[in-house]
Design a protein around this motif. Structure first.
Motif, PDB file in Angstrom:
ATOM      1  N   GLY A 119      -1.587 -24.941  -1.951  1.00 20.13           N
ATOM      2  CA  GLY A 119      -1.420 -24.185  -0.717  1.00 20.13           C
ATOM      3  C   GLY A 119      -0.549 -24.873   0.312  1.00 20.13           C
ATOM      4  O   GLY A 119       0.227 -24.226   1.013  1.00 20.13           O
ATOM      5  N   ALA A 142      -5.129 -11.777  -1.230  1.00 23.35           N
ATOM      6  CA  ALA A 142      -4.712 -12.805  -2.184  1.00 23.35           C
ATOM      7  C   ALA A 142      -5.462 -12.656  -3.504  1.00 23.35           C
ATOM      8  O   ALA A 142      -4.893 -12.842  -4.584  1.00 23.35           O
ATOM      9  CB  ALA A 142      -4.961 -14.194  -1.593  1.00 23.35           C
ATOM     10  N   THR A 150      -1.662  -5.612  -6.766  1.00 26.88           N
ATOM     11  CA  THR A 150      -0.990  -5.708  -5.472  1.00 26.88           C
ATOM     12  C   THR A 150      -0.825  -4.353  -4.786  1.00 26.88           C
ATOM     13  O   THR A 150      -0.603  -4.302  -3.582  1.00 26.88           O
ATOM     14  CB  THR A 150       0.395  -6.354  -5.650  1.00 26.88           C
ATOM     15  OG1 THR A 150       1.096  -5.673  -6.691  1.00 26.88           O
ATOM     16  CG2 THR A 150       0.260  -7.827  -6.026  1.00 26.88           C
ATOM     17  N   LYS A 203      -4.326 -17.218  -4.944  1.00 28.20           N
ATOM     18  CA  LYS A 203      -3.729 -16.215  -5.829  1.00 28.20           C
ATOM     19  C   LYS A 203      -3.369 -16.832  -7.181  1.00 28.20           C
ATOM     20  O   LYS A 203      -3.690 -16.286  -8.236  1.00 28.20           O
ATOM     21  CB  LYS A 203      -2.484 -15.633  -5.172  1.00 28.20           C
ATOM     22  CG  LYS A 203      -1.828 -14.511  -5.965  1.00 28.20           C
ATOM     23  CD  LYS A 203      -0.465 -14.146  -5.394  1.00 28.20           C
ATOM     24  CE  LYS A 203      -0.556 -13.690  -3.968  1.00 28.20           C
ATOM     25  NZ  LYS A 203       0.768 -13.259  -3.436  1.00 28.20           N
ATOM     26  N   LEU A 249      -8.448 -12.289   3.184  1.00 29.67           N
ATOM     27  CA  LEU A 249      -8.269 -13.104   1.977  1.00 29.67           C
ATOM     28  C   LEU A 249      -8.397 -12.256   0.714  1.00 29.67           C
ATOM     29  O   LEU A 249      -7.919 -12.642  -0.355  1.00 29.67           O
ATOM     30  CB  LEU A 249      -9.303 -14.232   1.960  1.00 29.67           C
ATOM     31  CG  LEU A 249      -9.003 -15.443   1.062  1.00 29.67           C
ATOM     32  CD1 LEU A 249      -7.705 -16.108   1.472  1.00 29.67           C
ATOM     33  CD2 LEU A 249     -10.147 -16.449   1.128  1.00 29.67           C
ATOM     34  N   GLY A 284      -4.054  -9.926  -5.449  1.00 30.45           N
ATOM     35  CA  GLY A 284      -2.813 -10.390  -6.055  1.00 30.45           C
ATOM     36  C   GLY A 284      -3.088 -11.142  -7.348  1.00 30.45           C
ATOM     37  O   GLY A 284      -2.398 -10.943  -8.354  1.00 30.45           O
ATOM     38  N   GLY A 304      -4.265 -18.906   0.858  1.00 29.90           N
ATOM     39  CA  GLY A 304      -4.215 -17.593   0.235  1.00 29.90           C
ATOM     40  C   GLY A 304      -3.314 -17.580  -0.988  1.00 29.90           C
ATOM     41  O   GLY A 304      -3.690 -17.063  -2.049  1.00 29.90           O
ATOM     42  N   ASN A 305      -2.128 -18.164  -0.853  1.00 27.70           N
ATOM     43  CA  ASN A 305      -1.213 -18.208  -1.995  1.00 27.70           C
ATOM     44  C   ASN A 305      -1.725 -19.140  -3.090  1.00 27.70           C
ATOM     45  O   ASN A 305      -1.555 -18.865  -4.283  1.00 27.70           O
ATOM     46  CB  ASN A 305       0.178 -18.654  -1.538  1.00 27.70           C
ATOM     47  CG  ASN A 305       0.899 -17.588  -0.747  1.00 27.70           C
ATOM     48  OD1 ASN A 305       0.737 -16.398  -1.011  1.00 27.70           O
ATOM     49  ND2 ASN A 305       1.677 -17.985   0.239  1.00 27.70           N
TER      50      ASN A 305
END
Length: 440
Positions: free
Chosen positions: A238, A154, A162, A72, A151, A157, A68-69
């Protein structure tokens, strides 16, 4: 880089913060209203068990391997390059990868739940073994489904939207509060019922967010997509975030497990109530800092380090305000607990003070972590997070068993563990992150 782009980025940042404050305030209010209802519905010990189960379940969110990060950052970069086709490929790859991980994780955890001695894990006989197991399995199933559906958070984001993630939390908490009130009025105490209520609320909020986002972005609707060119960046970026998250998780969410093991689940309620009050400051700071991750990423890719420096100065000024606000809260916390929960719950001033310090240290760390996450410099953060993870539990044991600090000792251990990052992250930001890639 143009001044106009910087102005748009700043304007969007403040718009996201303003909207997030509104949505998050509603979410926090709903959560606060539900706490005394749940304590009266379940009783102190069962509430402690339920609260600990929720904490354990949130661990699973991290088992997306940091995808997810990573997504992003990849989406943010694609949008900075004005390449929506590339963004869709990353989004599709993300959903495909997470879907596979979710299936494997569900099979492993759902059936593995039969082999875990839950009474020993939660140190209680107030709830039957079968009831705890069923609660865990229902919670697992709902959270893992949302693992895939969520998801969209993300992706939002990456789009620097956000505030919509905060809107999803508002949906979830309002739905939960509504159904908790119904359960309290109509049914006998049951953590199984609560697992269903909370699971449905979380999934429904993700559905609403997904429908709203893809309705306006039909060209980004994901399809099954598996190419190493797009999978590998999600995993490589990730996995670093994943390791950091796991390490931070040990510090932030094992407190309830440690308290349960040392003192029993009834003491978790005391900790939870105080933490809920001071978590208001963490929530408030998250509203301010969350939009900065993708904004820092956008600025970095456009070589606009001047904007990053200016925003950091503003964040440090905001931190000073938080310090004053937390000190005031320490002075009035007992009165708030008396009004909110009643006189049935006794809370020590020591616990209030150490939790206040813990919150301030975590906010300080978050200021610098947002910059480093956005610009993709996570090595020092990784090292300090792992050190904190290794240090936390042994120190908690020593402070509780050897020095007899009680529940406060668990929080002190977590706070001390965060000091590695409190020193190292600012040094990395000033020495490297703000000096490289400058377009000035």
């Amino acid at each position: 880089m143009t001044t106009e782009v910087a102005k748009r980025r700043t304007t969007n940042y403040f718009k996201q913060v303003q909207a997030s404050v509104l949505f998050k305030a509603g979410a926090v209010l709903a959560s606060f209203i539900s706490i005394p209802i749940l304590i009266r519905y379940l009783g102190v010990e069962k509430f402690g068990v339920w609260s600990t189960i929720l904490s354990v379940m949130t661990w699973l969110v991290l088992f997306d391997l940091g995808v997810g990060n990573g997504l992003k950052n990849c989406v943010s970069k694609a949008l900075a390059d004005n390449n929506r086709v590339e963004a869709r490929k990353y989004i599709s790859a993300g959903y495909t990868l997470i879907g596979g991980i979710a299936i494997v994780l569900w099979l492993f955890s759902f059936f593995g739940a039969y082999y875990i001695p839950w009474h020993r894990v939660f140190n209680t006989i107030a709830v039957s073994e079968n009831e705890i197991r069923l609660t865990v399995q229902i919670s697992l199933s709902c959270i893992i489904l949302n693992f895939w559906m969520g998801l969209v958070g993300a992706i939002l984001g990456g789009f620097q939207k956000t505030s919509l993630v905060a809107l999803g939390q508002l949906y979830s908490n309002i739905f939960s509060l509504f159904f908790v009130c119904l359960v309290w009025a109509m049914l006998d105490p049951s953590i199984v019922v609560l697992a269903i209520v909370y699971g449905v609320a979380v999934i429904f909020s993700s559905i609403l967010l997904s429908v709203g986002f893809y309705k306006d972005n039909k060209d980004l609707i994901p399809v099954f997509f598996w190419r190493r060119k797009y999978i590998n960046p999600l995993l490589s970026v990730g996995l670093t975030f994943f390791t950091i998250q796991i390490a931070v998780l040990v510090v932030f969410t094992t407190d309830k497990i440690l308290i349960t093991q040392f003192f029993g689940p009834q003491m978790v309620t005391q900790y939870e109530v105080v933490m809920k009050i001071f978590a208001l400051f963490s929530f408030a700071h998250a509203l301010i800092s969350a939009p900065l991750w993708p904004a820092y990423s956008d600025a970095f890719h456009r070589k606009d380090n001047h904007w990053i420096r200016q925003m950091l100065i503003k964040q440090l000024m905001v931190f000073a305000v938080f310090v004053v606000a937390v000190i005031v809260m320490v002075l009035i916390a007992k009165k708030i607990i008396l009004i909110w929960i009643g006189d049935d719950l006794a809370v020590s001033i020591d616990l209030i003070l150490v939790i206040a310090i813990f919150i301030l240290v975590s906010i300080w760390n978050n200021i610098y972590a947002m910059i480093l996450n956005g610009v993709g410099k996570t090595n020092v953060q990784l090292i300090t997070a792992v050190l904190a993870m290794l240090f936390n539990i042994p120190l908690a044991y020593v402070l509780v068993r050897v020095y007899g600090l009680g529940v406060s000792g668990v929080v002190v251990a977590a706070t001390v563990s965060l000091l590695f990052s409190a020193v190292a992250l600012p040094i990395q930001v000033f020495r490297s992150a703000l000096k490289e890639n400058s377009g000035e």
